[in-house]
Design an enzyme around this catalytic site. Structure first.
Site, PDB file in Angstrom:
ATOM      1  N   VAL A  48      35.886 -28.755 -24.269  1.00  0.00           N
ATOM      2  CA  VAL A  48      35.369 -29.578 -25.364  1.00  0.00           C
ATOM      3  C   VAL A  48      35.535 -31.029 -24.943  1.00  0.00           C
ATOM      4  O   VAL A  48      36.501 -31.387 -24.274  1.00  0.00           O
ATOM      5  CB  VAL A  48      36.066 -29.308 -26.723  1.00  0.00           C
ATOM      6  CG1 VAL A  48      35.709 -27.934 -27.259  1.00  0.00           C
ATOM      7  CG2 VAL A  48      37.561 -29.473 -26.636  1.00  0.00           C
ATOM      8  N   SER A  49      34.562 -31.866 -25.309  1.00  0.00           N
ATOM      9  CA  SER A  49      34.545 -33.255 -24.860  1.00  0.00           C
ATOM     10  C   SER A  49      35.578 -34.126 -25.551  1.00  0.00           C
ATOM     11  O   SER A  49      36.072 -35.081 -24.969  1.00  0.00           O
ATOM     12  CB  SER A  49      33.159 -33.868 -25.095  1.00  0.00           C
ATOM     13  OG  SER A  49      32.194 -33.117 -24.424  1.00  0.00           O
ATOM     14  N   ARG A  50      35.873 -33.813 -26.808  1.00  0.00           N
ATOM     15  CA  ARG A  50      36.831 -34.632 -27.556  1.00  0.00           C
ATOM     16  C   ARG A  50      37.977 -33.746 -28.016  1.00  0.00           C
ATOM     17  O   ARG A  50      37.774 -32.587 -28.376  1.00  0.00           O
ATOM     18  CB  ARG A  50      36.152 -35.289 -28.758  1.00  0.00           C
ATOM     19  CG  ARG A  50      35.070 -36.277 -28.369  1.00  0.00           C
ATOM     20  CD  ARG A  50      34.540 -37.072 -29.561  1.00  0.00           C
ATOM     21  NE  ARG A  50      34.556 -36.388 -30.832  1.00  0.00           N
ATOM     22  CZ  ARG A  50      33.485 -35.799 -31.383  1.00  0.00           C
ATOM     23  NH1 ARG A  50      32.329 -35.815 -30.792  1.00  0.00           N
ATOM     24  NH2 ARG A  50      33.592 -35.216 -32.565  1.00  0.00           N
TER      25      ARG A  50
END
Length: 183
Positions: A9-11
């Site tokens: 996941v990017s964040r």
């Protein structure tokens, strides 16, 4: 043969539960997770660990192809590395399986779409920021001192007032005072 999963996941505030649940349902014996890491980076801590863990005949699985990477070049390099090591790749959502010729072709096409999607997001973000600037909105943190206060800092300093005293009088930090003196 073992199925090894990879979640990204990017964040950090995003949830990885959906990806993890799908990989567990697909029979993954071990799952590596990168939380808060961009897919545009070729090297990622959990991805690197997963690649080191994989053995000949294993299958590397992701929930979606764009979880493996957002750059076509990075994804193709990853697929080539896996193929050279005789490791298969599966993308659960798209049904990609590189143990077949059709799966290899599909993986290549989908990685190009993932890169296009990322570039479109970046393009829209830049356009939105430019539109906001055109309307007079400037992002970032507000300045601690006004132009008049910066002048006041410089005058006080020339008169012999110490940096700590200036900062205390104007209610700002010493580093802000030093920056005002540099301008």
């Amino acid at each position: 043969m073992a199925i090894i999963g990879y979640v990204r996941v990017s964040r950090e505030d995003q949830k990885a539960d959906l990806q993890r649940d799908a990989l567990e349902a697909a029979g993954c014996v071990k799952i590596f997770e990168d939380l808060g890491v961009s897919g545009s980076k070729a090297s990622r801590p959990a991805l690197d660990s997963a690649l080191a863990f994989l053995r000949d005949g294993d299958i590397f699985a992701c929930w979606r192809l764009d979880r493996a990477g957002r750059s076509t070049l990075n994804v193709l390099e990853l697929l080539r590395t896996l193929e050279d090591r005789k490791i298969g790749f599966r993308s659960l959502t798209e049904g990609v399986d590189t143990t077949t010729p059709a799966g290899k072709m599909l993986a290549t096409m989908l990685s190009a779409f993932a890169q296009m999607e990322r570039e479109t997001i970046v393009e829209r973000t830049h356009a939105g920021l430019a539109a906001a600037r055109a309307r007079g909105r400037v992002g970032g943190r507000p300045r601690a001192l006004t132009a008049v206060q910066v002048e006041q800092v410089q005058i006080m300093y020339r008169r012999g007032t110490g940096v700590s005293e200036i900062a205390a009088e104007l209610g700002c930090s010493r580093s802000t005072t030093y920056r005002a003196l540099e301008s």
